[in-house]
Scaffold this motif. Structure first.
Motif, PDB file in Angstrom:
ATOM      1  N   VAL A 128      12.131  11.096   3.631  1.00 47.66           N
ATOM      2  CA  VAL A 128      11.530  10.531   2.553  1.00 47.66           C
ATOM      3  C   VAL A 128      11.583   9.193   2.408  1.00 47.66           C
ATOM      4  CG1 VAL A 128      12.133  12.578   1.089  1.00 47.66           C
ATOM      5  CG2 VAL A 128      13.456  10.608   0.828  1.00 47.66           C
ATOM      6  N   TYR A 129      10.433   8.333   2.130  1.00 46.90           N
ATOM      7  CA  TYR A 129      10.461   6.915   2.004  1.00 46.90           C
ATOM      8  C   TYR A 129       9.795   6.529   0.933  1.00 46.90           C
ATOM      9  CZ  TYR A 129       6.117   7.684   4.358  1.00 46.90           C
ATOM     10  OH  TYR A 129       4.852   8.208   4.770  1.00 46.90           O
ATOM     11  N   LEU A 130       9.963   5.366   0.402  1.00 46.23           N
ATOM     12  CA  LEU A 130       9.176   4.669  -0.481  1.00 46.23           C
ATOM     13  C   LEU A 130       7.783   3.718   0.175  1.00 46.23           C
ATOM     14  CD1 LEU A 130      11.777   3.367  -3.085  1.00 46.23           C
ATOM     15  CD2 LEU A 130      10.442   5.276  -3.524  1.00 46.23           C
ATOM     16  N   ASP A 131       6.582   4.068  -0.423  1.00 44.82           N
ATOM     17  CA  ASP A 131       5.593   3.272   0.263  1.00 44.82           C
ATOM     18  C   ASP A 131       4.411   3.093  -0.765  1.00 44.82           C
ATOM     19  OD1 ASP A 131       4.113   2.038   2.128  1.00 44.82           O
ATOM     20  OD2 ASP A 131       3.631   3.717   3.485  1.00 44.82           O
ATOM     21  N   TRP A 132       3.841   2.184  -0.576  1.00 42.75           N
ATOM     22  CA  TRP A 132       2.579   1.983  -1.530  1.00 42.75           C
ATOM     23  C   TRP A 132       1.488   2.970  -1.472  1.00 42.75           C
ATOM     24  CZ3 TRP A 132       3.513  -1.702  -4.967  1.00 42.75           C
ATOM     25  CH2 TRP A 132       4.515  -2.498  -4.660  1.00 42.75           C
ATOM     26  N   GLN A 133       1.102   3.468  -2.755  1.00 42.16           N
ATOM     27  CA  GLN A 133      -0.013   4.468  -2.684  1.00 42.16           C
ATOM     28  C   GLN A 133      -1.157   3.909  -3.935  1.00 42.16           C
ATOM     29  OE1 GLN A 133       1.327   8.363  -3.969  1.00 42.16           O
ATOM     30  NE2 GLN A 133      -0.523   9.239  -3.939  1.00 42.16           N
ATOM     31  N   LEU A 134      -2.140   4.262  -3.426  1.00 44.72           N
ATOM     32  CA  LEU A 134      -3.402   3.557  -4.357  1.00 44.72           C
ATOM     33  C   LEU A 134      -3.635   4.778  -5.544  1.00 44.72           C
ATOM     34  CD1 LEU A 134      -5.554   1.687  -5.023  1.00 44.72           C
ATOM     35  CD2 LEU A 134      -7.217   3.037  -3.615  1.00 44.72           C
ATOM     36  N   ILE A 135      -3.536   4.100  -6.869  1.00 50.26           N
ATOM     37  CA  ILE A 135      -3.786   5.205  -7.789  1.00 50.26           C
ATOM     38  C   ILE A 135      -4.970   4.724  -8.548  1.00 50.26           C
ATOM     39  CG2 ILE A 135      -2.677   5.728 -10.155  1.00 50.26           C
ATOM     40  CD1 ILE A 135      -0.901   6.559  -7.773  1.00 50.26           C
ATOM     41  N   LEU A 136      -6.024   5.978  -8.121  1.00 48.79           N
ATOM     42  CA  LEU A 136      -7.227   5.355  -8.615  1.00 48.79           C
ATOM     43  C   LEU A 136      -7.511   5.236 -10.213  1.00 48.79           C
ATOM     44  CD1 LEU A 136      -9.102   7.994  -6.320  1.00 48.79           C
ATOM     45  CD2 LEU A 136      -9.038   5.452  -6.185  1.00 48.79           C
ATOM     46  N   PRO A 137      -6.789   5.916 -11.059  1.00 50.46           N
ATOM     47  CA  PRO A 137      -7.233   5.786 -12.474  1.00 50.46           C
ATOM     48  C   PRO A 137      -6.802   4.334 -12.733  1.00 50.46           C
ATOM     49  CG  PRO A 137      -6.227   8.020 -12.257  1.00 50.46           C
ATOM     50  CD  PRO A 137      -6.050   7.301 -11.000  1.00 50.46           C
ATOM     51  N   SER A 175      -2.262  -0.240  -6.463  1.00 49.94           N
ATOM     52  CA  SER A 175      -1.201   0.249  -5.670  1.00 49.94           C
ATOM     53  C   SER A 175       0.319   0.106  -6.220  1.00 49.94           C
ATOM     54  CB  SER A 175      -1.024  -0.394  -4.272  1.00 49.94           C
ATOM     55  OG  SER A 175      -2.427  -0.410  -3.595  1.00 49.94           O
ATOM     56  N   VAL A 176       0.973   1.291  -6.116  1.00 55.25           N
ATOM     57  CA  VAL A 176       2.001   1.730  -6.999  1.00 55.25           C
ATOM     58  C   VAL A 176       3.054   1.968  -5.804  1.00 55.25           C
ATOM     59  CG1 VAL A 176       3.172   2.826  -8.559  1.00 55.25           C
ATOM     60  CG2 VAL A 176       1.048   2.193  -9.061  1.00 55.25           C
ATOM     61  N   LEU A 177       4.278   1.691  -5.815  1.00 56.80           N
ATOM     62  CA  LEU A 177       5.212   1.994  -5.136  1.00 56.80           C
ATOM     63  C   LEU A 177       5.686   3.486  -5.328  1.00 56.80           C
ATOM     64  CD1 LEU A 177       6.993   0.988  -2.418  1.00 56.80           C
ATOM     65  CD2 LEU A 177       8.637   0.311  -4.107  1.00 56.80           C
ATOM     66  N   THR A 178       5.465   4.308  -4.458  1.00 57.87           N
ATOM     67  CA  THR A 178       5.918   5.628  -4.969  1.00 57.87           C
ATOM     68  C   THR A 178       6.826   6.283  -3.909  1.00 57.87           C
ATOM     69  OG1 THR A 178       3.780   6.634  -4.146  1.00 57.87           O
ATOM     70  CG2 THR A 178       3.835   5.934  -6.402  1.00 57.87           C
ATOM     71  N   LEU A 179       7.304   7.571  -4.013  1.00 61.48           N
ATOM     72  CA  LEU A 179       7.998   8.437  -2.912  1.00 61.48           C
ATOM     73  C   LEU A 179       6.978   9.237  -2.052  1.00 61.48           C
ATOM     74  CD1 LEU A 179      10.779   9.357  -2.516  1.00 61.48           C
ATOM     75  CD2 LEU A 179      10.217  11.420  -3.631  1.00 61.48           C
ATOM     76  N   GLN A 180       7.196   8.997  -0.822  1.00 53.78           N
ATOM     77  CA  GLN A 180       6.471   9.769   0.278  1.00 53.78           C
ATOM     78  C   GLN A 180       7.247  10.683   1.069  1.00 53.78           C
ATOM     79  OE1 GLN A 180       3.159   9.245   0.176  1.00 53.78           O
ATOM     80  NE2 GLN A 180       3.117   7.539  -1.207  1.00 53.78           N
ATOM     81  N   PHE A 181       6.650  11.664   1.338  1.00 51.48           N
ATOM     82  CA  PHE A 181       7.223  12.515   2.302  1.00 51.48           C
ATOM     83  C   PHE A 181       6.890  12.506   3.970  1.00 51.48           C
ATOM     84  CE2 PHE A 181       7.437  14.443  -2.027  1.00 51.48           C
ATOM     85  CZ  PHE A 181       9.021  14.588  -1.934  1.00 51.48           C
ATOM     86  N   ALA A 182       7.739  12.592   4.538  1.00 52.43           N
ATOM     87  CA  ALA A 182       7.581  12.447   6.229  1.00 52.43           C
ATOM     88  C   ALA A 182       6.590  13.832   6.518  1.00 52.43           C
ATOM     89  CB  ALA A 182       8.743  12.028   7.083  1.00 52.43           C
TER      90      ALA A 182
END
Length: 206
Positions: free
Chosen positions: A165-174, A178-185
């Motif tokens: 797991v790691y933290l990365d930026w993800q685009l939140i359309l609503p 971009s929000v720093l969220t939890l991502q899974f490898a």
């Protein structure tokens, strides 16, 4: 009628949920965390002044230190899970951040505390069964080594989680940001199975 049914399906309003979270997470977490940190610091000072020359004092000192870390992580939760912080518009998913920065470290410290208590229980059993040999069996040096092994073992057990797991930026359309969220490898399942297999071999041999 449709509007009433739709309203009736709402179990908890947003305002009510925020009030509950503020009372439970912010105030109660903060109060018990500060109280636990202060009392355990006092315990550590007392055990240190008594001298860390006995197995029991070493165990109690380590247990108090572990509890302090546990309460520090709860104190971290009381801040980051505060609705006033979480919904303040900050571009970080606080729950995901707490999951990585406080959730699993809290699990590690809890496991260490359980193992120390199990060690103390075993030492008490030996003192009853072999009262004349307990000091030769459970020595301060062996106790320190055992606690270090508990620390290493508990930390290694969460390696699969942090390796995948790691933290990365993800685009939140609503929100259109971009929000720093939890991502899974992508290799999360493979990494978890591999490390669990490696850990299970020595445990099976024991």
């Amino acid at each position: 009628m449709a509007e009433e049914d739709k309203t009736g399906d709402v179990i908890l309003k947003q305002e009510t949920r925020m009030i509950i979270e503020i009372v439970n997470v912010v105030f109660l977490y903060f109060f018990f965390s500060v109280f636990g940190i202060v009392t355990n610091v006092i315990n550590m000072i007392i055990f240190y002044k008594q001298g860390l020359k006995s197995a029991m004092n070493i165990c109690l000192f380590a247990l108090a230190a572990t509890d302090i870390l546990n309460f520090v992580y709860l104190l971290e939760c009381s801040f980051f899970l505060n609705p006033l912080v979480e919904y303040s518009g900050v571009r970080v998913n606080m729950r995901h951040l707490v999951y990585v920065a406080a959730g699993w470290p809290h699990v590690v410290c809890t496991r260490i505390a359980y193992l120390i208590m199990a060690y103390v229980t075993a030492e008490r059993c030996i003192s009853v069964a072999l009262p004349l040999k307990v000091k030769a069996i459970v020595t301060p040096r062996r106790t320190k080594i055992a606690i270090c092994l508990m620390l290493v073992f508990s930390a290694v057990m969460v390696m699969p989680e942090y390796a995948s797991v790691y933290l990365d930026w993800q685009l939140i359309l609503p929100r259109n940001e971009s929000v720093l969220t939890l991502q899974f490898a992508s290799n999360r399942i493979c990494v978890s199975k591999s490390i669990i297999l490696i850990l299970s071999e020595p445990i099976a041999l024991l």
